[in-house]
Design a protein around this motif. Structure first.
Motif, short mmCIF file in Angstrom:
data_model
loop_
_atom_site.label_atom_id
_atom_site.label_comp_id
_atom_site.label_asym_id
_atom_site.label_seq_id
_atom_site.Cartn_x
_atom_site.Cartn_y
_atom_site.Cartn_z
N UNK A 229 9.24 14.77 64.34
CA UNK A 229 7.67 15.54 63.43
C UNK A 229 6.32 16.00 64.39
N UNK A 230 5.36 16.44 63.93
CA UNK A 230 4.15 16.48 64.84
C UNK A 230 3.04 16.49 63.32
N UNK A 231 2.10 16.41 63.57
CA UNK A 231 0.52 16.61 63.26
C UNK A 231 -0.05 18.24 63.09
N UNK A 232 0.31 18.71 63.18
CA UNK A 232 -0.49 19.97 62.18
C UNK A 232 -1.99 19.97 62.39
N UNK A 233 -2.60 20.67 63.68
CA UNK A 233 -4.01 20.34 63.83
C UNK A 233 -4.49 21.40 62.90
N UNK A 234 -3.91 23.45 63.52
CA UNK A 234 -4.96 24.51 63.37
C UNK A 234 -3.99 25.59 62.55
N UNK A 243 0.33 37.93 60.69
CA UNK A 243 0.47 36.88 62.21
C UNK A 243 0.19 35.83 61.54
N UNK A 244 0.53 34.52 61.71
CA UNK A 244 0.10 33.16 61.10
C UNK A 244 0.98 32.56 62.44
N UNK A 245 -0.71 31.55 63.00
CA UNK A 245 -0.85 30.46 64.64
C UNK A 245 -0.59 30.12 63.97
N UNK A 246 0.16 28.51 64.29
CA UNK A 246 -0.34 26.83 63.92
C UNK A 246 0.11 26.42 65.54
N UNK A 247 -1.33 25.49 65.52
CA UNK A 247 -1.25 24.20 66.77
C UNK A 247 -0.67 22.77 66.36
N UNK A 248 -0.92 21.94 66.73
CA UNK A 248 -0.66 20.46 66.67
C UNK A 248 -0.81 19.36 67.78
N UNK A 249 -0.81 18.75 67.80
CA UNK A 249 -1.16 17.85 68.45
C UNK A 249 0.13 17.50 69.57
N UNK A 250 1.21 18.60 69.65
CA UNK A 250 1.91 18.69 70.77
C UNK A 250 1.50 19.48 71.64
N UNK A 251 1.87 20.35 73.25
CA UNK A 251 1.39 21.24 74.12
C UNK A 251 2.26 22.43 73.58
N UNK A 252 2.45 23.24 72.11
CA UNK A 252 3.00 24.56 71.66
C UNK A 252 2.17 24.71 71.21
N UNK A 253 2.45 26.33 71.28
CA UNK A 253 1.28 26.60 69.90
C UNK A 253 2.16 27.71 69.35
N UNK A 254 2.59 27.88 67.65
CA UNK A 254 3.29 28.77 67.63
C UNK A 254 2.39 29.88 66.96
#
Length: 454
Positions: A229-234, A243-254
């Motif tokens: 589980x992660x914290x979605x930031x953006x 397209x839809x882009x997401x970033x979180x408190x991890x190092x990966x952007x999807x």
């Protein structure tokens, strides 16, 4: 000092970064002031179109490519300033009862989000036209405003225990719909450019969903990951909404591809029973197999996977992401709180990693930029010093401000159990100064170029 917006980066001296509504410019605020950058040539250079020294800011929003910016400083977190940066002038300021947690704007409305209320201003004259009171506690200021004037919707959490999304019509000033998006509280929400779709993520962070903002129907369900589980930031739609882009408190952007043609084809296929060895047989087989599996497992089979991804060097860094067209090429832009802007190409093959094109250091001073310190900014048209929601502050003498700008009549809509009021006084413009403000809102005085939208 408490961490504003729940962000320790503010106290740690990190930068605040934010894209404008159509991803043509980037706003960057540091301890020394704020800068605005044009993204038209971001593949090679980052053009700084404005810089000024100011109090340390923790919120800044630019209205499209216009000269209008809304800012909130750490020194006065209850005060919103609306400025005309090209004229280096303050248009007006408003004070509120509590800390301003978020500011959103489009060509029709300016939204101010407090922990338990939302103020809706008419951006043409900055009068408060509606107030949504007693909203569920929203300490992170989570809200979204569509950039579209045609579908000018406001979204905010409808519950502190589940992922309900309240959709409010910010033009006609009534509740539109409520979407039960997730079982756990919301972490991120974002509208598509047209305002007809909204993407949501919960605090669990494993599933992202896309709904119709018109009727609340679910359009897409996207699986970000299974392991943790992660914290979605953006969350951000591309300008083309594909397209839809997401970033979180991890190092990966999807990056997810929203394939509407495939969804329509599947819908047509469900109505056809001619091809037993084709779709019908597959549908029969999938139903037979999944009938023996738990619901959570069958949901995983039906969820879309990331089309592409980016692995950044460090986790735990807050990043804002956007997908836009730069000189007719689709680009992923990642602006991070540690002071960098990354530019990536987006692959045409599913499952591939995006390729880094350029990394810009936002902390470096550009000697071509303006460096202006305005000690006594003049006021343009609208009155300053207006107090809202019982906040302390008296309008300056001669400003013409009419005290509190709270609403006068109670509305019948109570979205999410909150009360709403409409009407209300506020600032007013007059003479040529008012015309200057109108020019800033309409974007008649653009500063700097932007990326191509073709």
């Amino acid at each position: 000092m408490m961490s504003l917006l729940g962000r320790p980066d503010v106290d740690a001296g990190e930068v605040f970064v934010n894209f404008n509504q159509n991803i043509t410019s980037l706003a960057v605020a540091t301890s020394g002031g704020y800068s605005l950058y044009s993204l038209g040539s971001v593949d090679s250079t980052l053009d700084k179109i404005y810089h000024t020294k100011s109090d340390e800011l923790f919120l800044i929003e630019r209205l499209f490519e216009s000269s209008l910016v809304a800012i909130v400083s750490q020194r006065a977190p209850r005060k919103l300033k609306v400025c005309h940066f090209k004229k280096q002038s303050e248009i007006c300021n408003y004070s509120y009862a509590n800390t301003i947690l978020a500011v959103k704007l489009n060509r029709e409305r300016l939204i101010v989000c407090l922990e338990e209320s939302l103020y809706i201003h008419n951006i043409q004259d900055m009068k408060v036209v509606h107030t949504i009171r007693d909203t569920p506690c929203n300490p992170l200021g989570l809200c979204a405003l569509s950039s579209s004037s045609e579908h000018c919707y406001l979204a905010y959490p409808g519950s502190v225990t589940s992922g309900e999304v309240q959709i409010f019509d910010a033009i006609n000033l009534h509740a539109k719909t409520m979407i039960p998006a997730h079982d756990t509280p919301l972490a991120a929400i974002a509208f598509s450019p047209s305002g007809t779709e909204i993407a949501t993520a919960s605090e669990r962070g494993t599933v992202i969903r896309v709904f119709s903002s018109q009727d609340g129907s679910r359009l897409f369900e996207l699986r970000r990951g299974l392991k943790r589980c992660v914290s979605i930031v953006s969350l951000s739609f591309s300008n083309c909404s594909e397209y839809l882009v997401s970033s979180s408190n991890t190092e990966t952007v999807h990056i997810f591809r929203l394939d509407r043609s495939a969804a329509e084809t599947a819908d047509h296929g469900k109505q056809s029973t001619d091809d037993w060895m084709g779709y019908s047989f597959f549908r029969f087989l999938s139903k037979t197999v999944t009938s023996y599996l738990p619901t959570q497992v069958t949901d995983v089979f039906s969820q879309g996977r990331a089309f592409a991804s980016v692995s950044l060097p460090e986790a735990g860094v807050r990043r804002m992401c956007a997908i836009t067209t730069i000189q007719k090429q689709l680009r992923l832009l990642i602006a991070s709180q540690d002071g960098y802007l990354y530019v990536y190409s987006i692959p045409s093959i599913e499952g591939a990693e995006c390729q880094l094109i350029k990394r810009h250091d936002l902390r470096l001073e550009d000697h071509y930029a303006m460096d202006i310190k305005v000690d006594s900014p003049q006021t343009l048209g609208l009155n300053s010093g207006v107090s809202i929601g019982g906040a302390a502050g008296v309008p300056p003498s001669g400003s013409g401000a009419s005290g509190s700008a709270d609403g006068k009549s109670t509305a019948t809509d109570k979205p999410g159990g909150s009360s709403s009021t409409s009407g209300g006084g506020g600032a007013s413009g007059s003479g040529s100064a008012g015309a200057s403000y109108a020019s800033a809102v309409k974007g008649d005085e653009p500063v700097g170029g932007g990326p191509s939208s073709t």
